[in-house]
Write a protein that holds these residues in place. Structure first.
Motif, PDB file in Angstrom:
ATOM      1  N   ILE A 125       0.844  -1.203   0.000  1.00  0.00           N
ATOM      2  CA  ILE A 125       0.000   0.000   0.000  1.00  0.00           C
ATOM      3  C   ILE A 125       0.878   1.251   0.000  1.00  0.00           C
ATOM      4  CG2 ILE A 125      -1.654   1.345   1.369  1.00  0.00           C
ATOM      5  CD1 ILE A 125      -2.774  -1.378   2.355  1.00  0.00           C
ATOM      6  N   LEU A 126       1.934   1.218   0.811  1.00  0.00           N
ATOM      7  CA  LEU A 126       2.839   2.366   0.883  1.00  0.00           C
ATOM      8  C   LEU A 126       3.496   2.608  -0.476  1.00  0.00           C
ATOM      9  CD1 LEU A 126       5.222   3.197   3.804  1.00  0.00           C
ATOM     10  CD2 LEU A 126       5.951   3.524   1.460  1.00  0.00           C
ATOM     11  N   ARG A 127       3.902   1.541  -1.172  1.00  0.00           N
ATOM     12  CA  ARG A 127       4.529   1.686  -2.493  1.00  0.00           C
ATOM     13  C   ARG A 127       3.590   2.378  -3.472  1.00  0.00           C
ATOM     14  NH1 ARG A 127       6.577  -3.503  -1.251  1.00  0.00           N
ATOM     15  NH2 ARG A 127       5.008  -4.605  -2.486  1.00  0.00           N
ATOM     16  N   SER A 128       2.332   2.014  -3.436  1.00  0.00           N
ATOM     17  CA  SER A 128       1.350   2.616  -4.330  1.00  0.00           C
ATOM     18  C   SER A 128       1.212   4.116  -4.057  1.00  0.00           C
ATOM     19  CB  SER A 128       0.000   1.920  -4.158  1.00  0.00           C
ATOM     20  OG  SER A 128      -0.977   2.518  -4.976  1.00  0.00           O
ATOM     21  N   ARG A 129       1.136   4.472  -2.774  1.00  0.00           N
ATOM     22  CA  ARG A 129       1.042   5.889  -2.405  1.00  0.00           C
ATOM     23  C   ARG A 129       2.305   6.641  -2.818  1.00  0.00           C
ATOM     24  NH1 ARG A 129      -1.384   5.489   3.793  1.00  0.00           N
ATOM     25  NH2 ARG A 129      -3.476   4.727   3.235  1.00  0.00           N
ATOM     26  N   LEU A 130       3.436   5.963  -2.666  1.00  0.00           N
ATOM     27  CA  LEU A 130       4.727   6.576  -2.981  1.00  0.00           C
ATOM     28  C   LEU A 130       4.831   6.919  -4.463  1.00  0.00           C
ATOM     29  CD1 LEU A 130       7.353   7.300  -1.481  1.00  0.00           C
ATOM     30  CD2 LEU A 130       8.203   5.028  -2.072  1.00  0.00           C
ATOM     31  N   LEU A 131       4.380   6.012  -5.324  1.00  0.00           N
ATOM     32  CA  LEU A 131       4.424   6.265  -6.762  1.00  0.00           C
ATOM     33  C   LEU A 131       3.538   7.455  -7.134  1.00  0.00           C
ATOM     34  CD1 LEU A 131       4.367   2.603  -8.125  1.00  0.00           C
ATOM     35  CD2 LEU A 131       6.242   4.237  -8.327  1.00  0.00           C
ATOM     36  N   ASP A 132       2.388   7.570  -6.472  1.00  0.00           N
ATOM     37  CA  ASP A 132       1.509   8.723  -6.716  1.00  0.00           C
ATOM     38  C   ASP A 132       2.193  10.021  -6.287  1.00  0.00           C
ATOM     39  OD1 ASP A 132      -0.488   7.122  -7.729  1.00  0.00           O
ATOM     40  OD2 ASP A 132      -1.567   6.966  -5.828  1.00  0.00           O
ATOM     41  N   ILE A 133       2.861   9.972  -5.147  1.00  0.00           N
ATOM     42  CA  ILE A 133       3.555  11.162  -4.642  1.00  0.00           C
ATOM     43  C   ILE A 133       4.652  11.591  -5.604  1.00  0.00           C
ATOM     44  CG2 ILE A 133       5.132  11.968  -2.829  1.00  0.00           C
ATOM     45  CD1 ILE A 133       3.452  10.290  -0.834  1.00  0.00           C
ATOM     46  N   VAL A 134       5.407  10.630  -6.100  1.00  0.00           N
ATOM     47  CA  VAL A 134       6.496  10.936  -7.032  1.00  0.00           C
ATOM     48  C   VAL A 134       5.954  11.628  -8.281  1.00  0.00           C
ATOM     49  CG1 VAL A 134       8.206   9.925  -8.588  1.00  0.00           C
ATOM     50  CG2 VAL A 134       8.053   9.124  -6.234  1.00  0.00           C
ATOM     51  N   LEU A 135       4.877  11.089  -8.837  1.00  0.00           N
ATOM     52  CA  LEU A 135       4.270  11.691 -10.031  1.00  0.00           C
ATOM     53  C   LEU A 135       3.785  13.110  -9.747  1.00  0.00           C
ATOM     54  CD1 LEU A 135       2.236   8.684 -11.502  1.00  0.00           C
ATOM     55  CD2 LEU A 135       4.351   9.672 -12.403  1.00  0.00           C
ATOM     56  N   ASP A 136       3.150  13.291  -8.597  1.00  0.00           N
ATOM     57  CA  ASP A 136       2.635  14.612  -8.225  1.00  0.00           C
ATOM     58  C   ASP A 136       3.769  15.622  -8.065  1.00  0.00           C
ATOM     59  OD1 ASP A 136       0.052  13.727  -8.260  1.00  0.00           O
ATOM     60  OD2 ASP A 136      -0.127  13.476  -6.092  1.00  0.00           O
ATOM     61  N   VAL A 137       4.847  15.195  -7.407  1.00  0.00           N
ATOM     62  CA  VAL A 137       5.970  16.101  -7.156  1.00  0.00           C
ATOM     63  C   VAL A 137       6.625  16.531  -8.467  1.00  0.00           C
ATOM     64  CG1 VAL A 137       8.326  16.191  -6.238  1.00  0.00           C
ATOM     65  CG2 VAL A 137       6.462  15.366  -4.806  1.00  0.00           C
ATOM     66  N   ILE A 138       6.869  15.575  -9.356  1.00  0.00           N
ATOM     67  CA  ILE A 138       7.498  15.909 -10.643  1.00  0.00           C
ATOM     68  C   ILE A 138       6.596  16.845 -11.439  1.00  0.00           C
ATOM     69  CG2 ILE A 138       8.218  14.984 -12.877  1.00  0.00           C
ATOM     70  CD1 ILE A 138       9.298  12.544 -11.441  1.00  0.00           C
ATOM     71  N   SER A 139       5.295  16.561 -11.426  1.00  0.00           N
ATOM     72  CA  SER A 139       4.346  17.406 -12.155  1.00  0.00           C
ATOM     73  C   SER A 139       4.294  18.816 -11.569  1.00  0.00           C
ATOM     74  CB  SER A 139       2.958  16.770 -12.123  1.00  0.00           C
ATOM     75  OG  SER A 139       2.021  17.583 -12.780  1.00  0.00           O
ATOM     76  N   GLN A 140       4.212  18.904 -10.238  1.00  0.00           N
ATOM     77  CA  GLN A 140       4.122  20.216  -9.578  1.00  0.00           C
ATOM     78  C   GLN A 140       5.379  21.044  -9.814  1.00  0.00           C
ATOM     79  OE1 GLN A 140       3.348  19.343  -5.459  1.00  0.00           O
ATOM     80  NE2 GLN A 140       1.358  18.411  -5.886  1.00  0.00           N
ATOM     81  N   ARG A 141       6.534  20.427  -9.601  1.00  0.00           N
ATOM     82  CA  ARG A 141       7.781  21.188  -9.674  1.00  0.00           C
ATOM     83  C   ARG A 141       8.210  21.496 -11.112  1.00  0.00           C
ATOM     84  NH1 ARG A 141       9.949  21.829  -4.620  1.00  0.00           N
ATOM     85  NH2 ARG A 141      11.794  22.780  -5.566  1.00  0.00           N
ATOM     86  N   SER A 142       7.662  20.753 -12.067  1.00  0.00           N
ATOM     87  CA  SER A 142       7.983  21.042 -13.471  1.00  0.00           C
ATOM     88  C   SER A 142       6.897  21.887 -14.126  1.00  0.00           C
ATOM     89  CB  SER A 142       8.155  19.731 -14.251  1.00  0.00           C
ATOM     90  OG  SER A 142       6.922  19.039 -14.346  1.00  0.00           O
ATOM     91  N   GLY A 143       5.918  22.286 -13.337  1.00  0.00           N
ATOM     92  CA  GLY A 143       4.825  23.079 -13.893  1.00  0.00           C
ATOM     93  C   GLY A 143       3.906  22.270 -14.795  1.00  0.00           C
TER      94      GLY A 143
END
Length: 336
Positions: A125-143
Motif C-alpha cells: 500500500i505504501l509503495r502505491s502511495r509513494l508512486l503517486d507522490i512521485v508523479l505529483d511532485v514531478i508534475s508540480q515542480r515542473s509546472g
C-alpha cells in the motif's frame, strides 16, 4: 504500475528524489523518532509498521545489505547508542538496557525497505502511495510540462543557442558542398542522431509523443545538444575539406560515409556513452518514456539531476528569459 520490488533502478530514482521523500515524510505521517534532526525508526518499530517479524527484517538486511546501508541504514554502538538511549529509553519497547548495538533506519532507508518487501501488505500500500507522490511532485515542480523538463536546466539555454549557431554552419556547409535535393539535410541529420542515440527523428518523436510541429531539439538535454553541436561543427569542416580536395561537391552517399566515419572516432565514444545514458535514464524517470534501443544504457538518475530539473535553480524557459541578465547574455551571443 512499476514493480519496485524488482527494479533497483526505479527504487533508487525515488530515493534520489529528495523532494518526493520530503513530501512522502510529511504526507505519510508514520511516527518514528527524531535523532540528530532526522526522522529514524528502530527495527522493532519497522517490524510493527509493516506487520512483519524481526527475522524477516534481518533477512532483507542480509540480502540487500549494500543497498540499504547506502541509503541510510546504520547500526548504533558505543557512544552513539548511549546518546540514543538517553533520549528514548522507555520508548523503545523491546530494546533492553544491555543492548550493545541497535539497527536504525532513517526515513530514506525505511522507504528503501518498503520498496523491497514482498511479504507485507502494508508495504505494498505504501509503495502505491509513494508512486503517486512521485508523479505529483514531478508534475508540480515542473509546472506540469515534463515534455520540456530539459529546459529547466540552467545550462539548457546556452546549449540551445550555441547549438543553433553550429546547426546553421552545418546546413550552410551541406548546401555549399553536398549535391542533392533538400531531403539531404534531414537524411544527414538523422545519421548524426542515429550515431549519438540510435534513433532517427521520427522514432524519437514517437517515443516522446511529440506533435508533428514540435521541434525535436527543444526536448533534448543540454549535454546531448552540446554533443550534436560538436558533431555538426566538426562535420561541417570535414565536408568542406573533402569537397575542396576533390574539387567538386560531395554526393549524398559520400557525405553519409564521412559522417559515419567521423562518428566512429574513439574521441567521441565516452561522450556518446554519457549522452545515451543521460537521455535514456532521464526520459524514463522524468517523462516515463522508454527508448527501447537505449535500454542497455538506463541507470538510476543521480540526486544532482533532481536538483537540476526540480530544484531551486531550475526554472521554466519563460521565467529564465524574463531575467535581464539572461537577456544580456543572449544579446552578446547574437552579436558574435
Amino acid at each position: 504500475m512499476k514493480d519496485l520490488t524488482n527494479s533497483p533502478q526505479d527504487r533508487q530514482n525515488i530515493l534520489n528524489n529528495r523532494y518526493a521523500l520530503e513530501q512522502a515524510q510529511a504526507y505519510l505521517n508514520l511516527g518514528g523518532l527524531i535523532f540528530e534532526n532526522e526522522l529514524v525508526f528502530t527495527k522493532h518499530q519497522v517490524a510493527e509498521l509493516f506487520d512483519i517479524s524481526d527475522a524477516t527484517i534481518e533477512r532483507y538486511l542480509s540480502n540487500h545489505a549494500e543497498e540499504l546501508k547506502s541509503n541510510g541504514y546504520r547500526v548504533f554502538r558505543g557512544k552513539k547508542l548511549k546518546e540514543f538511549k538517553d533520549l528514548y529509553f522507555g520508548t523503545l519497547i523491546h530494546e533492553g538496557t544491555k543492548t550493545t548495538m541497535l539497527g536504525i533506519f532513517n526515513f530514506r532507508a525505511f522507504i528503501n525497505l518498503s520498496m523491497l518487501l514482498t511479504e507485507s501488505e502494508k508495504a505494498k500500500i505504501l509503495r502505491s502511495r509513494l508512486l503517486d507522490i512521485v508523479l505529483d511532485v514531478i508534475s508540480q515542480r515542473s509546472g506540469g510540462h515534463t515534455k520540456f523538463i530539459n529546459q529547466r536546466d540552467e545550462d539548457y539555454l546556452l546549449a540551445s543557442i550555441q547549438g543553433e549557431n553550429y546547426r546553421h554552419k552545418f546546413t550552410e556547409s551541406v548546401g555549399k558542398f553536398v549535391e542533392g535535393t533538400t531531403w539531404r539535410y534531414s537524411r544527414l541529420t538523422n545519421i548524426i542522431y542515429q550515431i549519438i542515440f540510435q534513433e532517427n527523428a521520427t522514432e524519437y518523436k514517437k517515443i516522446l509523443k511529440l506533435a508533428s510541429n514540435d521541434n525535436l531539439r527543444d526536448t533534448l538535454y543540454s549535454e546531448v545538444l552540446n554533443l550534436i553541436a560538436s558533431f555538426e561543427a566538426g562535420i561541417s569542416e570535414e565536408i568542406e575539406k573533402m569537397s575542396t580536395n576533390l574539387g567538386r561537391k560531395l554526393t549524398t552517399k559520400e557525405a553519409e560515409n564521412l559522417i559515419l566515419e567521423f562518428g566512429s572516432h574513439s574521441l567521441y565514444k565516452p561522450f556518446i556513452l554519457d549522452a545515451r545514458t543521460k537521455m535514456a535514464s532521464r526520459d524514463l524517470c522524468f517523462r516515463d518514456a522508454l527508448h527501447h534501443k537505449l535500454e542497455a544504457y538506463i541507470s538510476s538518475v543521480p540526486e544532482t539531476d533532481f536538483e537540476k530539473f526540480l530544484g531551486e535553480k531550475s526554472l521554466a524557459l519563460e521565467e529564465r528569459l524574463s531575467n535581464p541578465e539572461t537577456l544580456d547574455v543572449l544579446k552578446r551571443l547574437k552579436d558574435r
